[in-house]
Write an enzyme that holds these catalytic residues in place. Structure first.
Site, PDB file in Angstrom:
ATOM      1  N   ARG A  62       0.849  -1.215   0.000  1.00 45.60           N
ATOM      2  CA  ARG A  62       0.000   0.000   0.000  1.00 45.60           C
ATOM      3  C   ARG A  62       0.871   1.248   0.000  1.00 45.60           C
ATOM      4  O   ARG A  62       0.582   2.224  -0.706  1.00 45.60           O
ATOM      5  CB  ARG A  62      -0.929  -0.013   1.213  1.00 45.60           C
ATOM      6  CG  ARG A  62      -2.067  -1.011   1.084  1.00 45.60           C
ATOM      7  CD  ARG A  62      -2.985  -0.979   2.282  1.00 45.60           C
ATOM      8  NE  ARG A  62      -3.602   0.330   2.474  1.00 45.60           N
ATOM      9  CZ  ARG A  62      -4.121   0.724   3.645  1.00 45.60           C
ATOM     10  NH1 ARG A  62      -4.057  -0.081   4.713  1.00 45.60           N
ATOM     11  NH2 ARG A  62      -4.689   1.903   3.767  1.00 45.60           N
ATOM     12  N   GLN A  93      -9.495  10.391   7.552  1.00 47.24           N
ATOM     13  CA  GLN A  93      -9.418   8.979   7.920  1.00 47.24           C
ATOM     14  C   GLN A  93      -8.301   8.303   7.119  1.00 47.24           C
ATOM     15  O   GLN A  93      -7.990   7.141   7.359  1.00 47.24           O
ATOM     16  CB  GLN A  93     -10.744   8.274   7.628  1.00 47.24           C
ATOM     17  CG  GLN A  93     -11.921   8.850   8.409  1.00 47.24           C
ATOM     18  CD  GLN A  93     -13.219   8.258   7.947  1.00 47.24           C
ATOM     19  OE1 GLN A  93     -13.717   7.276   8.501  1.00 47.24           O
ATOM     20  NE2 GLN A  93     -13.790   8.840   6.900  1.00 47.24           N
ATOM     21  N   ASN A  94      -7.771   9.033   6.156  1.00 48.05           N
ATOM     22  CA  ASN A  94      -6.778   8.443   5.258  1.00 48.05           C
ATOM     23  C   ASN A  94      -5.392   8.414   5.913  1.00 48.05           C
ATOM     24  O   ASN A  94      -5.027   9.349   6.637  1.00 48.05           O
ATOM     25  CB  ASN A  94      -6.724   9.233   3.941  1.00 48.05           C
ATOM     26  CG  ASN A  94      -8.072   9.182   3.222  1.00 48.05           C
ATOM     27  OD1 ASN A  94      -8.870   8.281   3.470  1.00 48.05           O
ATOM     28  ND2 ASN A  94      -8.338  10.162   2.382  1.00 48.05           N
ATOM     29  N   HIS A 111      -6.871   7.994  11.733  1.00 48.92           N
ATOM     30  CA  HIS A 111      -6.571   6.549  11.705  1.00 48.92           C
ATOM     31  C   HIS A 111      -5.093   6.285  11.528  1.00 48.92           C
ATOM     32  O   HIS A 111      -4.703   5.181  11.125  1.00 48.92           O
ATOM     33  CB  HIS A 111      -7.379   5.876  10.582  1.00 48.92           C
ATOM     34  CG  HIS A 111      -8.858   5.879  10.860  1.00 48.92           C
ATOM     35  ND1 HIS A 111      -9.804   5.580   9.910  1.00 48.92           N
ATOM     36  CD2 HIS A 111      -9.559   6.173  11.993  1.00 48.92           C
ATOM     37  CE1 HIS A 111     -11.015   5.670  10.447  1.00 48.92           C
ATOM     38  NE2 HIS A 111     -10.884   6.048  11.702  1.00 48.92           N
ATOM     39  N   CYS A 122       8.275   0.311  23.273  1.00 55.48           N
ATOM     40  CA  CYS A 122       8.464   1.637  23.898  1.00 55.48           C
ATOM     41  C   CYS A 122       7.639   2.724  23.238  1.00 55.48           C
ATOM     42  O   CYS A 122       7.633   3.867  23.698  1.00 55.48           O
ATOM     43  CB  CYS A 122       9.961   2.004  23.848  1.00 55.48           C
ATOM     44  SG  CYS A 122      10.526   2.399  22.195  1.00 55.48           S
ATOM     45  N   CYS A 145      14.879   0.686  21.125  1.00 57.58           N
ATOM     46  CA  CYS A 145      15.035  -0.443  22.065  1.00 57.58           C
ATOM     47  C   CYS A 145      15.181  -1.778  21.348  1.00 57.58           C
ATOM     48  O   CYS A 145      15.312  -2.830  21.972  1.00 57.58           O
ATOM     49  CB  CYS A 145      13.818  -0.503  23.005  1.00 57.58           C
ATOM     50  SG  CYS A 145      12.312  -1.092  22.194  1.00 57.58           S
ATOM     51  N   SER A 184     -17.614   6.474   3.254  1.00 62.08           N
ATOM     52  CA  SER A 184     -18.868   5.702   3.274  1.00 62.08           C
ATOM     53  C   SER A 184     -19.639   5.969   4.571  1.00 62.08           C
ATOM     54  O   SER A 184     -20.762   5.522   4.743  1.00 62.08           O
ATOM     55  CB  SER A 184     -18.543   4.204   3.144  1.00 62.08           C
ATOM     56  OG  SER A 184     -17.610   3.832   4.165  1.00 62.08           O
ATOM     57  N   ASN A 210     -19.847  12.856  -2.606  1.00 64.44           N
ATOM     58  CA  ASN A 210     -19.703  11.405  -2.748  1.00 64.44           C
ATOM     59  C   ASN A 210     -20.281  10.994  -4.104  1.00 64.44           C
ATOM     60  O   ASN A 210     -20.975  11.773  -4.756  1.00 64.44           O
ATOM     61  CB  ASN A 210     -20.433  10.691  -1.593  1.00 64.44           C
ATOM     62  CG  ASN A 210     -19.868   9.304  -1.348  1.00 64.44           C
ATOM     63  OD1 ASN A 210     -19.744   8.514  -2.273  1.00 64.44           O
ATOM     64  ND2 ASN A 210     -19.487   9.015  -0.107  1.00 64.44           N
TER      65      ASN A 210
HETATM   66  N1  APR Z   1     -15.360  11.002  -5.305  1.00 57.97           N
HETATM   67  C1  APR Z   1     -16.203  11.007  -4.240  1.00 57.97           C
HETATM   68  N2  APR Z   1     -16.466   9.905  -3.499  1.00 57.97           N
HETATM   69  C2  APR Z   1     -15.856   8.757  -3.875  1.00 57.97           C
HETATM   70  C3  APR Z   1     -14.981   8.663  -4.977  1.00 57.97           C
HETATM   71  C4  APR Z   1     -14.738   9.866  -5.692  1.00 57.97           C
HETATM   72  N3  APR Z   1     -13.898   9.900  -6.753  1.00 57.97           N
HETATM   73  N4  APR Z   1     -14.563   7.364  -5.083  1.00 57.97           N
HETATM   74  C5  APR Z   1     -15.143   6.682  -4.077  1.00 57.97           C
HETATM   75  N5  APR Z   1     -15.928   7.508  -3.365  1.00 57.97           N
HETATM   76  C6  APR Z   1     -16.703   7.208  -2.168  1.00 57.97           C
HETATM   77  C7  APR Z   1     -17.432   5.893  -2.170  1.00 57.97           C
HETATM   78  O1  APR Z   1     -18.751   6.043  -2.708  1.00 57.97           O
HETATM   79  C8  APR Z   1     -17.487   5.573  -0.663  1.00 57.97           C
HETATM   80  O2  APR Z   1     -18.644   6.168  -0.065  1.00 57.97           O
HETATM   81  O3  APR Z   1     -15.769   7.129  -1.121  1.00 57.97           O
HETATM   82  C9  APR Z   1     -16.239   6.252  -0.109  1.00 57.97           C
HETATM   83  C10 APR Z   1     -15.133   5.286   0.256  1.00 57.97           C
HETATM   84  O4  APR Z   1     -15.592   4.517   1.346  1.00 57.97           O
HETATM   85  P1  APR Z   1     -14.588   3.528   2.094  1.00 57.97           P
HETATM   86  O5  APR Z   1     -13.813   2.751   1.116  1.00 57.97           O
HETATM   87  O6  APR Z   1     -15.395   2.824   3.131  1.00 57.97           O
HETATM   88  O7  APR Z   1     -13.538   4.509   2.805  1.00 57.97           O
HETATM   89  P2  APR Z   1     -13.684   5.268   4.187  1.00 57.97           P
HETATM   90  O8  APR Z   1     -15.074   5.756   4.382  1.00 57.97           O
HETATM   91  O9  APR Z   1     -12.586   6.264   4.231  1.00 57.97           O
HETATM   92  O10 APR Z   1     -13.379   4.092   5.250  1.00 57.97           O
HETATM   93  C11 APR Z   1     -13.299   4.469   6.603  1.00 57.97           C
HETATM   94  O11 APR Z   1     -12.646   2.201   7.141  1.00 57.97           O
HETATM   95  O12 APR Z   1     -11.420   0.333   6.552  1.00 57.97           O
HETATM   96  C12 APR Z   1     -11.459   1.427   7.401  1.00 57.97           C
HETATM   97  O13 APR Z   1      -9.613   2.504   8.404  1.00 57.97           O
HETATM   98  C13 APR Z   1     -10.269   2.338   7.175  1.00 57.97           C
HETATM   99  O14 APR Z   1     -10.177   4.769   7.251  1.00 57.97           O
HETATM  100  C14 APR Z   1     -10.884   3.659   6.724  1.00 57.97           C
HETATM  101  C15 APR Z   1     -12.298   3.572   7.292  1.00 57.97           C
HETATM  102 ZN    ZN Z   2      11.218   0.584  21.157  1.00 62.85          ZN
END
Ligand code: APR
Ligand code: ZN
Length: 238
Positions: A62, A93-94, A111, A122, A145, A184, A210
């Protein structure tokens, strides 16, 4: 369009959809990571205890994608808004650093950050060095450590850092305009944030960016459907 000035407090909650146009896969939805990988095998403390090498290989994979990605127009728009002197805070959240690479300074990672590793003993944190990526079967060791290190991200079943969480709540409670983009809105506690903000300030304006509707769509002022890398620059007419 919205009217705002230098005293308006703007807060942005960004999710994986914000970085999709930069080539970074989302977790859910079409081609989402959780379609091809089992999160319980890769993004939990027990997965790491069971097989740290597999977990590290996944994060290295990743990280490689992220290192080869560039900020997209959505990231650049938020950076420009900040550079115009507006009071904008990004709660992301990214775990990528695209907001920062676009030029945004006021960024909080809820996150964690994939570019950081953390010692399991540590707690020492250190940022990645590129050569780490080439050592496939190695587990980074602590410079302090010598213990094993893990990616400095929040896994399923783990709590967010309480200071970070409190800081976000404080910011939400003083927010005049909230943008929720590319998430989402199903992972707590962040999924709760728009509801909390609206409870605290019923006159808050909430704009959702979205491709689809989400569980918060029915409480927002307006949902702007479409790709955020196109709709956000247009919204700010930047
Ligand atoms: N423009 C706008 N929205 C978009 C686009 C785009 N180009 N591409 C995807 N999306 C939307 C999708 O419709 C969806 O609602 O982005 C959202 C992505 O959702 P997730 O993949 O669930 O990501 P996220 O909401 O950030 O997840 C939250 O879940 O797995 C854990 O820790 C991880 O931080 C993450 C958390
Ligand atoms: Zn350490």
């Amino acid at each position: 369009m919205i009217d705002y000035n230098k005293s308006t407090k703007i807060t942005v909650i960004s999710g994986a959809g914000f970085s999709k146009a930069s080539g970074i896969p989302t977790f859910r939805g079409k081609n989402g990571l959780w379609k091809n990988y089992d999160p319980s095998e890769l993004a939990t403390p027990s997965a790491f205890a069971r097989d740290p090498i597999v977990v590290w290989q996944w994060y290295k994979w990743r990280l490689n994608i992220i290192l080869n990605a560039d900020p997209n127009p959505a990231h650049l728009t938020l950076a420009k808004v900040e550079q115009q002197g507006l009071d904008i805070a990004i709660l992301t959240q990214n775990v990528d650093d695209l907001h920062e690479r676009a030029g945004s300074q006021n960024v909080t990672h809820l996150h964690g950050e994939i570019r950081q590793a953390r010692c399991v003993s540590c707690g020492e944190k250190f940022s990645w060095t590129l050569d780490l990526l080439n050592i496939i079967n190695d587990i980074p060791k602590c410079n302090n450590c010598g213990s094993v290190c893990r990616p400095d991200v929040v896994w399923f079943g783990e709590c967010l850092d309480s200071n970070i969480l409190q800081g976000c709540i404080d910011r939400l409670f003083m927010t005049d305009i909230l943008f929720v983009a590319g998430t989402s809105a199903v992972v707590y506690p962040v999924a709760e944030f728009p509801f909390l903000a609206q409870l605290q300030n019923p006159s808050i304006k909430i704009f959702e960016f979205n491709l689809d509707y989400t569980p918060i769509s029915n409480i927002v002022t307006e949902i702007i459907l479409g790709s955020v890398e196109k709709t956000l620059p247009k919204f700010f007419s930047i």
